[in-house]
Design a protein around this motif. Structure first.
Motif, mmCIF file in Angstrom:
data_model
loop_
_atom_site.group_PDB
_atom_site.id
_atom_site.type_symbol
_atom_site.label_atom_id
_atom_site.label_comp_id
_atom_site.label_asym_id
_atom_site.label_seq_id
_atom_site.Cartn_x
_atom_site.Cartn_y
_atom_site.Cartn_z
ATOM 1 N N PRO A 32 9.533 30.859 65.458
ATOM 2 C CA PRO A 32 10.128 29.988 66.472
ATOM 3 C C PRO A 32 10.235 28.514 66.089
ATOM 4 O O PRO A 32 11.135 27.823 66.544
ATOM 5 C CB PRO A 32 9.213 30.164 67.679
ATOM 6 C CG PRO A 32 7.911 30.583 67.113
ATOM 7 C CD PRO A 32 8.226 31.347 65.866
ATOM 8 N N ARG A 33 9.334 28.004 65.243
ATOM 9 C CA ARG A 33 9.326 26.569 64.939
ATOM 10 C C ARG A 33 9.398 26.335 63.440
ATOM 11 O O ARG A 33 9.081 27.206 62.641
ATOM 12 C CB ARG A 33 8.042 25.937 65.478
ATOM 13 C CG ARG A 33 7.934 25.956 66.990
ATOM 14 C CD ARG A 33 6.627 25.349 67.459
ATOM 15 N NE ARG A 33 5.455 25.969 66.863
ATOM 16 C CZ ARG A 33 4.857 27.065 67.316
ATOM 17 N NH1 ARG A 33 5.340 27.681 68.358
ATOM 18 N NH2 ARG A 33 3.796 27.557 66.731
ATOM 19 N N ARG A 34 9.783 25.109 63.079
ATOM 20 C CA ARG A 34 9.778 24.728 61.664
ATOM 21 C C ARG A 34 8.371 24.813 61.113
ATOM 22 O O ARG A 34 7.418 24.432 61.769
ATOM 23 C CB ARG A 34 10.289 23.309 61.501
ATOM 24 C CG ARG A 34 11.723 23.161 61.848
ATOM 25 C CD ARG A 34 12.144 21.740 61.582
ATOM 26 N NE ARG A 34 13.053 21.345 62.654
ATOM 27 C CZ ARG A 34 13.333 20.119 62.984
ATOM 28 N NH1 ARG A 34 12.757 19.128 62.358
ATOM 29 N NH2 ARG A 34 14.171 19.860 63.944
ATOM 30 N N GLY A 35 8.258 25.307 59.895
ATOM 31 C CA GLY A 35 6.958 25.418 59.254
ATOM 32 C C GLY A 35 6.260 26.740 59.516
ATOM 33 O O GLY A 35 5.254 27.042 58.880
ATOM 34 N N GLU A 52 11.954 26.790 57.056
ATOM 35 C CA GLU A 52 11.808 25.509 56.366
ATOM 36 C C GLU A 52 12.043 24.348 57.333
ATOM 37 O O GLU A 52 12.489 24.534 58.460
ATOM 38 C CB GLU A 52 12.800 25.428 55.203
ATOM 39 C CG GLU A 52 12.580 26.481 54.131
ATOM 40 C CD GLU A 52 11.412 26.164 53.221
ATOM 41 O OE1 GLU A 52 10.946 25.016 53.201
ATOM 42 O OE2 GLU A 52 10.960 27.080 52.524
ATOM 43 N N GLU A 53 11.769 23.139 56.877
ATOM 44 C CA GLU A 53 11.931 21.944 57.697
ATOM 45 C C GLU A 53 13.391 21.712 58.090
ATOM 46 O O GLU A 53 13.667 21.134 59.130
ATOM 47 C CB GLU A 53 11.379 20.713 56.967
ATOM 48 C CG GLU A 53 9.874 20.725 56.823
ATOM 49 C CD GLU A 53 9.144 20.719 58.154
ATOM 50 O OE1 GLU A 53 9.582 20.027 59.091
ATOM 51 O OE2 GLU A 53 8.129 21.423 58.260
ATOM 52 N N ASP A 54 14.326 22.149 57.241
ATOM 53 C CA ASP A 54 15.747 21.981 57.568
ATOM 54 C C ASP A 54 16.268 23.160 58.390
ATOM 55 O O ASP A 54 17.472 23.331 58.535
ATOM 56 C CB ASP A 54 16.569 21.799 56.296
ATOM 57 C CG ASP A 54 16.374 22.945 55.306
ATOM 58 O OD1 ASP A 54 15.593 23.873 55.598
ATOM 59 O OD2 ASP A 54 17.007 22.901 54.239
ATOM 60 N N GLU A 55 15.354 23.963 58.940
ATOM 61 C CA GLU A 55 15.627 25.112 59.800
ATOM 62 C C GLU A 55 16.381 26.222 59.089
ATOM 63 O O GLU A 55 17.038 27.035 59.717
ATOM 64 C CB GLU A 55 16.337 24.686 61.085
ATOM 65 C CG GLU A 55 15.461 23.824 61.953
ATOM 66 C CD GLU A 55 16.040 23.597 63.341
ATOM 67 O OE1 GLU A 55 17.103 24.140 63.655
ATOM 68 O OE2 GLU A 55 15.393 22.865 64.101
ATOM 69 N N ASP A 56 16.294 26.271 57.760
ATOM 70 C CA ASP A 56 16.791 27.410 57.000
ATOM 71 C C ASP A 56 15.648 28.388 56.819
ATOM 72 O O ASP A 56 14.494 27.991 56.652
ATOM 73 C CB ASP A 56 17.291 26.983 55.622
ATOM 74 C CG ASP A 56 18.671 26.371 55.663
ATOM 75 O OD1 ASP A 56 19.385 26.585 56.672
ATOM 76 O OD2 ASP A 56 19.037 25.681 54.699
ATOM 77 N N VAL A 57 15.967 29.672 56.846
ATOM 78 C CA VAL A 57 14.950 30.697 56.627
ATOM 79 C C VAL A 57 15.020 31.090 55.159
ATOM 80 O O VAL A 57 16.081 31.422 54.642
ATOM 81 C CB VAL A 57 15.206 31.919 57.534
ATOM 82 C CG1 VAL A 57 14.205 33.009 57.239
ATOM 83 C CG2 VAL A 57 15.134 31.518 58.996
ATOM 84 N N ARG A 58 13.876 31.030 54.493
ATOM 85 C CA ARG A 58 13.802 31.388 53.076
ATOM 86 C C ARG A 58 12.672 32.384 52.864
ATOM 87 O O ARG A 58 11.704 32.402 53.617
ATOM 88 C CB ARG A 58 13.567 30.140 52.234
ATOM 89 C CG ARG A 58 14.750 29.203 52.279
ATOM 90 C CD ARG A 58 14.675 28.143 51.197
ATOM 91 N NE ARG A 58 15.847 27.286 51.252
ATOM 92 C CZ ARG A 58 15.921 26.153 51.914
ATOM 93 N NH1 ARG A 58 14.878 25.719 52.591
ATOM 94 N NH2 ARG A 58 17.021 25.436 51.901
#
Length: 106
Positions: A32-35, A52-58
C-alpha cells in the motif's frame, strides 16, 4: 477488483501471462505505501517485491551467496496484480555486434 468475466482483453492478457513464463505474485494492495516490500518463494527462489519511492513496483531475486547483490527480475503490474518473470533468457543483456569501421583515405 471488478472485471467482467467476458472481458476479452483481460482473458487475452491472462493467457499471454501464463503462457510466457509470467507468474502471479499478489495483488497490488499488498504494497500500500512506498517502501513496503513483500517476500515470496517462487520455484524455490526467494523473490522480494518492493514498492519503490517513485511508486514503481520492482522485483529482485535474492542470492544466497554472501555479498551477492540482488538481481533484478522483470516485474509487471496488470489489472492491479503483480507478475514476475523468472526466465533467465528474458534477463540477459543483448550484446551488440562490434561495428567494423573502415578508415577512409583522404
Amino acid at each position: 477488483m471488478t472485471t467482467p468475466p467476458d472481458d476479452r482483453t483481460f482473458r487475452r492478457e491472462m493467457a499471454t501471462a501464463y503462457r510466457s513464463g509470467w507468474h502471479f505474485i499478489d495483488l497490488l494492495t499488498a504494497l500500500p505505501r512506498r517502501g513496503d516490500s513483500l517476500m515470496v518463494t517462487l520455484f524455490g527462489e526467494p523473490i522480494v517485491v518492493v514498492m519503490e519511492e517513485d511508486e514503481d513496483v520492482r522485483a529482485y531475486r535474492c542470492l544466497r551467496r554472501p555479498r551477492g547483490a540482488p538481481q533484478p527480475v522483470r516485474c509487471a503490474v496488470r489489472y492491479g496484480m503483480i507478475f514476475v518473470n523468472l526466465d533467465q533468457r528474458d534477463h540477459e543483456l543483448v550484446a551488440s555486434e562490434p561495428l567494423s569501421a573502415t578508415p577512409r583515405s583522404a
